[in-house]
Design an enzyme around this catalytic site. Structure first.
Site, PDB file in Angstrom:
ATOM      1  N   GLY A  63       3.281 -13.014   2.211  1.00  0.00           N
ATOM      2  CA  GLY A  63       3.618 -13.578   3.516  1.00  0.00           C
ATOM      3  C   GLY A  63       2.424 -14.143   4.261  1.00  0.00           C
ATOM      4  N   SER A  64       2.466 -13.992   5.560  1.00  0.00           N
ATOM      5  CA  SER A  64       1.546 -14.654   6.470  1.00  0.00           C
ATOM      6  C   SER A  64       0.086 -14.249   6.254  1.00  0.00           C
ATOM      7  CB  SER A  64       1.955 -14.299   7.893  1.00  0.00           C
ATOM      8  OG  SER A  64       0.898 -14.512   8.784  1.00  0.00           O
ATOM      9  N   SER A  65      -0.800 -15.167   6.657  1.00  0.00           N
ATOM     10  CA  SER A  65      -2.232 -14.881   6.589  1.00  0.00           C
ATOM     11  C   SER A  65      -2.670 -13.918   7.681  1.00  0.00           C
ATOM     12  CB  SER A  65      -3.017 -16.181   6.701  1.00  0.00           C
ATOM     13  OG  SER A  65      -2.660 -16.853   7.899  1.00  0.00           O
ATOM     14  N   GLY A  66      -1.733 -13.509   8.537  1.00  0.00           N
ATOM     15  CA  GLY A  66      -2.054 -12.474   9.517  1.00  0.00           C
ATOM     16  C   GLY A  66      -2.211 -11.099   8.878  1.00  0.00           C
TER      17      GLY A  66
ATOM     18  N   TYR B 395      11.504 -14.040   9.357  1.00  0.00           N
ATOM     19  CA  TYR B 395      10.624 -13.163  10.126  1.00  0.00           C
ATOM     20  C   TYR B 395      11.199 -12.654  11.450  1.00  0.00           C
ATOM     21  CZ  TYR B 395       6.519 -13.901   7.154  1.00  0.00           C
ATOM     22  OH  TYR B 395       5.634 -13.911   6.119  1.00  0.00           O
TER      23      TYR B 395
END
Lengths: 142, 432
Positions: A63-66, B395
């Site tokens: 998922g996200s680069s966060g 999300y």
């Protein structure tokens, strides 16, 4: 009876504790709540489960680069896992382990998500590249 | 890791303590990856201004210097942050003052972010404030080494533009901005950019909805691997590939894909696999397509929609124009809100073109800088939302604890006007 598997040191250090095993990859942003140290992705096998103080064993990050920032927040908020043990190396997982500042290992000779079960006692000797697993009583071996 | 003499000097403090801390983080990170060296980059897209309770506390303790040290360099020392060494931009962050009174987002966070913009803007960070920097002023060239965050931007950068970046994080981009270095690992190496999986579509992949669903299927299938897509693929535009990549980076961790004949590193199917053997294709057919649709629409029971979100990743001008056309002369249901998210630079064009006025006359809003997922903020009382974005549908239910519907832009606008979700995959096929 203990099982030893060998891997590569990602973040140096030593930790021992109870394992929490995920067979699914984990999202950071939208996947965990740093305030409580729990998995919040609804369809995830560990939905609602807290990883604080556990040796988190998982296939890798998605998922996200966060991802790294969210795990860094678990350190700053006191909800971090005790150590990180993961199968697949990615930039998210590597940086996440670095900024969480917990012992971490990857690239094993046996897949840790197959060898370790939730509740097993795990010794992470990252500098030696050694993971020692003591199965918990009644843990179902596969 | 092997460091050059210049890099060793940076590590030893020749350019000050902030650069030394940045190099220290890059060494720890490079060692964690198993990288052999760093490479030079002159293109960083990261995040410094996004407000959070943790950041607010750090700023109270030691200002933005402290915040950058801890969050962006993983350093506990009190250090002064110098100007960025290489061109650096801010990605999407919190809601800005244009959302005050619209998004239930704390005004003190808007103020904190404005303060951060002054600090980092003064140090050379370009405040693009979008998840799509490639739309508004940061368009890397083919082969350029970049240090980018934001999974949807990373996959676009590698795949559509042919530039080279890993999916970096807050600390690695912070360190790259002060050193002009990033580990030479993963997607920076030409041999790591060839395809690993072949996915063949037996159904037409045509238009925004279908490109997003196909991306969601591909990401779930290959996870972090490098898919090559083929089959009945109708010529995609920027919006379609923006949606495909964002979806594949949500259901999985795709950072690069190839579409032979369209993306720059894959003139042919053989080239996409670097001349190696082609794997057996995995088929995406009608059954798989319907499964993806049902997965994205299996997140709720109520068809009473109180919020519609368009523009994830941030909308292009085409998408804003299309939303305006769909809303022209109509009024939103009194209990339903509609937001279109876009970069501020494009919003100013939308204002100029009259798109914003049409959307606002219908009761919708064109907002910038952020999105409901980034800012954890949807209209007060939202229980059910609808979106045309597979990423936001993936999300937002987890982040806000709400129900979700996924469909076309027109179905979303219909839901905003009627307050009811009436989306249907079959109807989409009929409309094609």
């Amino acid at each position: 009876m203990t099982i030893e598997i060998r891997g590569r040191c990602v973040v140096p250090g030593y930790a021992e504790g109870e394992a929490l095993v995920s067979h699914e990859t984990i999202s950071g942003w939208g996947g965990i709540d740093p305030a409580t140290g729990t998995i919040i992705e609804r369809r995830h096998e560990l939905f609602g489960v807290c990883f604080t103080g556990k040796v988190l064993v998982f296939p890798g990050a998605k998922g996200s680069s966060g991802w790294s920032g969210f795990f860094q927040s678990t350190r700053l908020l006191g909800t971090a896992p005790l150590a990180m043990v993961f199968t697949t190396m990615t930039t998210k997982a590597a940086l996440g382990a670095v900024v969480t500042r917990v012992p971490a290992m990857s690239e094993f000779d046996h897949d840790p998500t197959e060898v370790v079960n939730t509740g097993d006692w795990v010794v992470v000797a990252a500098d030696q590249g050694l993971l020692t697993v003591t199965p918990s009583r009644g843990s179902a071996r596969r | 890791m092997r460091l050059t003499d210049e890099e060793k000097a940076m590590l030893d403090g020749a350019e000050g303590p902030a650069v030394a801390a940045a190099m220290d983080l890059l060494v720890r990170y490079g060692d964690a990856l198993g990288a052999e060296r760093l490479c030079e980059t002159r293109n960083v897209a990261g995040t410094m201004t996004q407000p959070s309770p943790v950041k607010a506390k750090l700023v109270r303790e030691g200002g933005w210097n402290k915040s950058f040290a801890v969050i962006n360099l993983d350093c506990d020392d009190d250090i002064e942050i110098p100007p960025m060494r290489v061109p650096t931009c801010q990605l999407q962050h919190g809601f800005s003052d244009d959302a005050l009174g619209i998004a239930p987002y704390p005004p003190n966070m808007v103020e904190l972010q404005g303060d951060a913009e002054s600090f980092f803007g003064g140090r050379g960070v370009n405040i693009l404030a979008t998840c799509t920097p490639y739309q508004v002023g940061n368009l890397p060239v083919r082969g350029e080494h970049c240090a980018w965050m934001e999974s949807s931007a990373v996959v676009y950068c590698n795949s559509v533009l042919g530039a080279r970046t890993n999916c970096e994080g807050t600390a690695s981009t912070g360190a790259a901005s002060l050193t002009g270095r990033i580990p030479y690992w993963g997607n920076h190496l030409p041999e790591n950019r060839h395809g690993t999986h072949l996915i063949e579509s037996r159904v037409p992949v045509d238009g925004f909805l279908d490109w997003g669903m196909f991306g969601y299927f591909v990401g779930d299938l290959v996870q972090e691997a490098r898919p090559v897509i083929s089959g009945d693929l109708r010529r995609p535009d920027l919006n379609d590939l923006k949606h495909f990549g964002a979806a594949a980076a949500s259901s999985g961790g795709v950072e690069i894909y190839h579409l032979p004949g369209t993306t720059p590193e894959a003139p042919t199917l053989a080239a996409a696999f670097g001349g190696g053997r082609l794997p057996e294709p995995v088929v995406y057919g009608e059954r798989e397509r319907r499964q993806v649709y049902e997965t994205l629409n299996n997140q709720g029971t109520s068809t009473d929609v109180d919020f519609v979100l368009l523009g994830c990743p941030h909308a292009s001008l085409d998408q804003i124009a299309r939303a305006a056309r769909a809303l022209e002369g109509r009024k939103l249901n009194p209990g339903t809100e509609l937001w279109v998210m876009t970069p501020r630079a494009l919003r100013s064009v939308a204002d100029r073109n009259g798109y914003t006025r049409v959307i606002e006359e219908a009761g919708g809003k064109v907002l910038t800088d952020s999105c409901p997922a980034m800012s954890r903020s949807a209209p007060v009382g939202t229980r059910v939302f609808a979106t045309d974005s597979a990423k936001q549908a993936h999300y937002l239910p987890a982040i806000l604890g709400i129900e979700a519907w996924f469909g076309t832009l027109e179905e979303c606008v219909d839901a905003a006007v009627t307050g009811k979700w009436r989306g249907d995959l079959r109807a989409v096929e009929g409309a094609r």
